[in-house]
Write an enzyme that holds these catalytic residues in place. Structure first.
Site, mmCIF file in Angstrom:
data_model
loop_
_atom_site.group_PDB
_atom_site.id
_atom_site.type_symbol
_atom_site.label_atom_id
_atom_site.label_comp_id
_atom_site.label_asym_id
_atom_site.label_seq_id
_atom_site.Cartn_x
_atom_site.Cartn_y
_atom_site.Cartn_z
ATOM 1 N N TYR A 68 81.158 30.016 0.156
ATOM 2 C CA TYR A 68 81.230 30.674 -1.147
ATOM 3 C C TYR A 68 82.353 31.693 -1.332
ATOM 4 O O TYR A 68 82.616 32.119 -2.453
ATOM 5 C CB TYR A 68 79.871 31.329 -1.472
ATOM 6 C CG TYR A 68 78.771 30.292 -1.628
ATOM 7 C CD1 TYR A 68 78.683 29.525 -2.778
ATOM 8 C CD2 TYR A 68 77.847 30.058 -0.613
ATOM 9 C CE1 TYR A 68 77.701 28.551 -2.924
ATOM 10 C CE2 TYR A 68 76.857 29.090 -0.743
ATOM 11 C CZ TYR A 68 76.793 28.337 -1.898
ATOM 12 O OH TYR A 68 75.827 27.375 -2.042
ATOM 13 N N PHE A 87 65.506 33.646 -2.084
ATOM 14 C CA PHE A 87 65.460 32.693 -3.211
ATOM 15 C C PHE A 87 66.379 31.525 -2.922
ATOM 16 O O PHE A 87 67.178 31.584 -2.002
ATOM 17 C CB PHE A 87 65.855 33.388 -4.523
ATOM 18 C CG PHE A 87 67.164 34.166 -4.468
ATOM 19 C CD1 PHE A 87 67.170 35.498 -4.080
ATOM 20 C CD2 PHE A 87 68.375 33.560 -4.790
ATOM 21 C CE1 PHE A 87 68.370 36.215 -4.017
ATOM 22 C CE2 PHE A 87 69.568 34.279 -4.739
ATOM 23 C CZ PHE A 87 69.557 35.609 -4.337
HETATM 24 C C1 ACO Z 1 72.845 29.113 -2.583
HETATM 25 C C2 ACO Z 1 72.430 27.834 -1.884
HETATM 26 O O1 ACO Z 1 71.721 27.057 -2.440
HETATM 27 S S1 ACO Z 1 72.999 27.549 -0.323
HETATM 28 C C3 ACO Z 1 72.774 25.797 -0.031
HETATM 29 C C4 ACO Z 1 74.080 25.076 -0.070
HETATM 30 N N1 ACO Z 1 73.804 23.647 0.149
HETATM 31 C C5 ACO Z 1 73.864 23.073 1.374
HETATM 32 O O2 ACO Z 1 74.206 23.668 2.389
HETATM 33 C C6 ACO Z 1 73.452 21.623 1.401
HETATM 34 C C7 ACO Z 1 74.448 20.761 2.211
HETATM 35 N N2 ACO Z 1 75.802 20.839 1.701
HETATM 36 C C8 ACO Z 1 76.186 20.416 0.480
HETATM 37 O O3 ACO Z 1 75.380 20.012 -0.374
HETATM 38 C C9 ACO Z 1 77.669 20.471 0.148
HETATM 39 O O4 ACO Z 1 78.401 20.170 1.313
HETATM 40 C C10 ACO Z 1 78.165 21.820 -0.413
HETATM 41 C C11 ACO Z 1 77.367 22.173 -1.665
HETATM 42 C C12 ACO Z 1 77.981 22.946 0.610
HETATM 43 C C13 ACO Z 1 79.647 21.696 -0.742
HETATM 44 O O5 ACO Z 1 79.813 20.756 -1.764
HETATM 45 P P1 ACO Z 1 81.211 19.942 -1.947
HETATM 46 O O6 ACO Z 1 81.092 19.207 -3.232
HETATM 47 O O7 ACO Z 1 81.525 19.194 -0.730
HETATM 48 O O8 ACO Z 1 82.238 21.143 -2.101
HETATM 49 P P2 ACO Z 1 83.702 21.005 -2.718
HETATM 50 O O9 ACO Z 1 84.221 19.599 -2.533
HETATM 51 O O10 ACO Z 1 83.725 21.513 -4.116
HETATM 52 O O11 ACO Z 1 84.446 21.999 -1.745
HETATM 53 C C14 ACO Z 1 85.312 23.000 -2.149
HETATM 54 C C15 ACO Z 1 86.003 23.548 -0.923
HETATM 55 O O12 ACO Z 1 85.026 24.145 -0.077
HETATM 56 C C16 ACO Z 1 85.091 23.582 1.246
HETATM 57 N N3 ACO Z 1 83.722 23.441 1.716
HETATM 58 C C17 ACO Z 1 82.685 22.956 1.029
HETATM 59 N N4 ACO Z 1 81.573 22.991 1.775
HETATM 60 C C18 ACO Z 1 81.927 23.499 2.967
HETATM 61 C C19 ACO Z 1 81.225 23.779 4.149
HETATM 62 N N5 ACO Z 1 79.904 23.504 4.254
HETATM 63 N N6 ACO Z 1 81.905 24.300 5.190
HETATM 64 C C20 ACO Z 1 83.225 24.556 5.083
HETATM 65 N N7 ACO Z 1 83.952 24.308 3.962
HETATM 66 C C21 ACO Z 1 83.316 23.796 2.916
HETATM 67 C C22 ACO Z 1 85.708 22.211 1.020
HETATM 68 O O13 ACO Z 1 86.331 21.723 2.181
HETATM 69 C C23 ACO Z 1 86.698 22.486 -0.084
HETATM 70 O O14 ACO Z 1 87.866 23.098 0.473
HETATM 71 P P3 ACO Z 1 89.339 22.729 -0.066
HETATM 72 O O15 ACO Z 1 89.299 23.103 -1.511
HETATM 73 O O16 ACO Z 1 90.204 23.608 0.763
HETATM 74 O O17 ACO Z 1 89.490 21.273 0.170
#
Ligand code: ACO
Length: 397
Positions: A123, A397
């Site tokens: 984030y 939450f």
């Molecule tokens: C507040 C909460 O609810 S916390 C719960 C968060 N959800 C989870 O952990 C569930 C499992 N993970 C997921 O669903 C997904 O991987 C998410 C939501 C964490 C990320 O979604 P994505 O659609 O892949 O993210 P997106 O493609 O927009 O990524 C944006 C950037 O963040 C980076 N990024 C995204 N997720 C991660 C991660 N877990 N670790 C490291 N980098 C990340 C991407 O590499 C990308 O970087 P870049 O712009 O330099 O290429």
């Protein structure tokens, strides 16, 4: 992202969003009966979905008021339920969800957003900063003796789940004294109620009654091993004053068939060990980041909190919400935009880290997250942002 659309989800789409989120966390979908108890936790008009030929990403929030140093509150959003389908990750879906949420928050005048992050690297790029921390302890209940000067506290009474649903929101609302604490929407309490009524071990809720009525409570479970040793796991402890804190601990130490009390995620400066004649009966068992904060409306957020000491100009950079970028003069008179030269330069994520008082600005300066100009700027920033009490949210939450 191409070939997608993003919109608020309708009520009949929320279960699919819940299933998607759970799958992203590698958890199976809820059964019908469980969904009936889960659905009331979704605030209407607060769940976003991204679609291509199906729902591929989701995020939601509930409304909250966030306490800031000095005791004022900010209109905020508690963000949760963020998940992207495993076959659609790393192509910008989360980025789109964040964009959509920020636009919605701006339309509704929300000043700040908070979340508990599943992973640390996610984030920061969206301007969230790690703002609060927790630590956990284990108290050896059989060796723990309260010092003679610990306040006596009042009476503690057990209540059942129906009484808890009725009474806890009011008691909790009277305990939001730390920066970082948030009000809990009825949707949050619906989720809490679900937690009280499920699980293997019974959940106990105990309320402390002070001179002016109920002023604190604990929620806990006790698990016992085959060998007979019992662990009392505190799921919540909230109190409005020192008498309630001491009274609740006095009660917990008296619960039978318990060898250890595991505190769960507590404020880092809560003086549990000092309650006891031997502070070592309380062992620190862990600690981590708690909530991440996004200042969506920096001028409003800076104007709301208390400042101490000599004024200083901070130059803030916000590449995601460019309207926040600029120089702000901070001082006991408040915070306002200025053209004066800056004594400190920082990103909006670093500003979120120091805003509630969870980090010293000079410590972030030492690791390159804040740049100071002039010999006295770092010390002045430490005074200005300093908080006497560690910030803590205390609401999951
Ligand atoms: C507040 C909460 O609810 S916390 C719960 C968060 N959800 C989870 O952990 C569930 C499992 N993970 C997921 O669903 C997904 O991987 C998410 C939501 C964490 C990320 O979604 P994505 O659609 O892949 O993210 P997106 O493609 O927009 O990524 C944006 C950037 O963040 C980076 N990024 C995204 N997720 C991660 C991660 N877990 N670790 C490291 N980098 C990340 C991407 O590499 C990308 O970087 P870049 O712009 O330099 O290429």
């Amino acid at each position: 992202m191409t070939d997608h659309h993003t919109r608020l989800l309708r009520e009949d789409e929320l279960r699919a969003a819940n299933t998607l989120f759970r799958a992203a966390l590698h958890v199976k979908p809820v059964e019908d009966e469980e969904w009936a108890r889960t659905a009331p936790g979704y605030q209407p008009e607060r769940t976003v979905g991204v679609f291509d030929d199906a729902l591929i990403g989701t995020a939601r929030s509930t409304d909250a008021e966030l306490t800031v140093p000095g005791g004022a509150t900010l209109s905020s959003a508690a963000v949760t339920g963020v998940g992207v389908r495993a076959d659609r990750t790393r192509r910008g879906v989360l980025t789109e969800l964040m964009r959509a949420q920020f636009a919605d928050f701006e339309r509704r005048g929300v000043v700040a957003a908070t979340l508990w992050a599943s992973e640390g690297p996610i984030y920061g790029r969206f301007g969230y900063g790690l703002a609060t921390h927790w630590r956990s302890c284990t108290v050896d209940r059989r060796r723990a003796v309260l010092r003679a000067d610990v306040p006596a506290g009042g009476e503690v009474r057990l209540i059942d789940a129906d009484e808890a649903r009725e009474q806890l929101p009011g008691i909790n609302a009277g305990t939001l004294v730390r920066a970082g604490m948030m009000t809990r929407a009825p949707y949050w309490w619906a989720w809490h109620d679900r937690g009280l009524r499920k699980g293997e071990d019974p959940v106990t809720v105990a309320v402390h009654h002070g001179e002016r009525g109920p002023d604190g409570y604990v929620v806990y479970r006790v698990s016992r091993t085959a060998g007979g040793s019992g662990v009392l796991s505190l799921e919540e402890m909230h109190y409005a004053n020192a008498g309630a804190f001491a009274g609740l601990w006095r009660f917990l130490l008296g619960v039978d068939l318990v060898d250890e009390i595991a505190t769960g995620c507590r404020p880092v400066d809560e003086a549990v060990e000092v309650l006891f004649t031997d502070p070592r009966v309380c062992r620190v068992t862990g600690g981590a980041d708690e909530t991440w904060l996004r200042l969506l409306d920096v001028p409003a957020a800076l104007a709301a909190r208390r400042w101490r000491g000599e004024p200083l100009v901070a130059e803030v950079t916000d590449p995601v919400l460019e309207r926040n970028s600029g120089r702000y003069r901070l001082g006991t008179g408040g915070a306002e935009r200025t053209d004066e030269p800056a004594g400190m330069q920082l990103g909006v994520d670093a500003l979120a880290m120091i805003y509630l008082g969870g980090w010293r600005p000079s410590a972030l300066g030492d690791v390159g997250r804040i740049r100071f100009t002039g010999a006295t700027a770092a010390a002045a920033a430490d005074d200005l942002f300093g908080a006497h009490v560690a910030p803590w949210c205390g609401t999951f939450f």
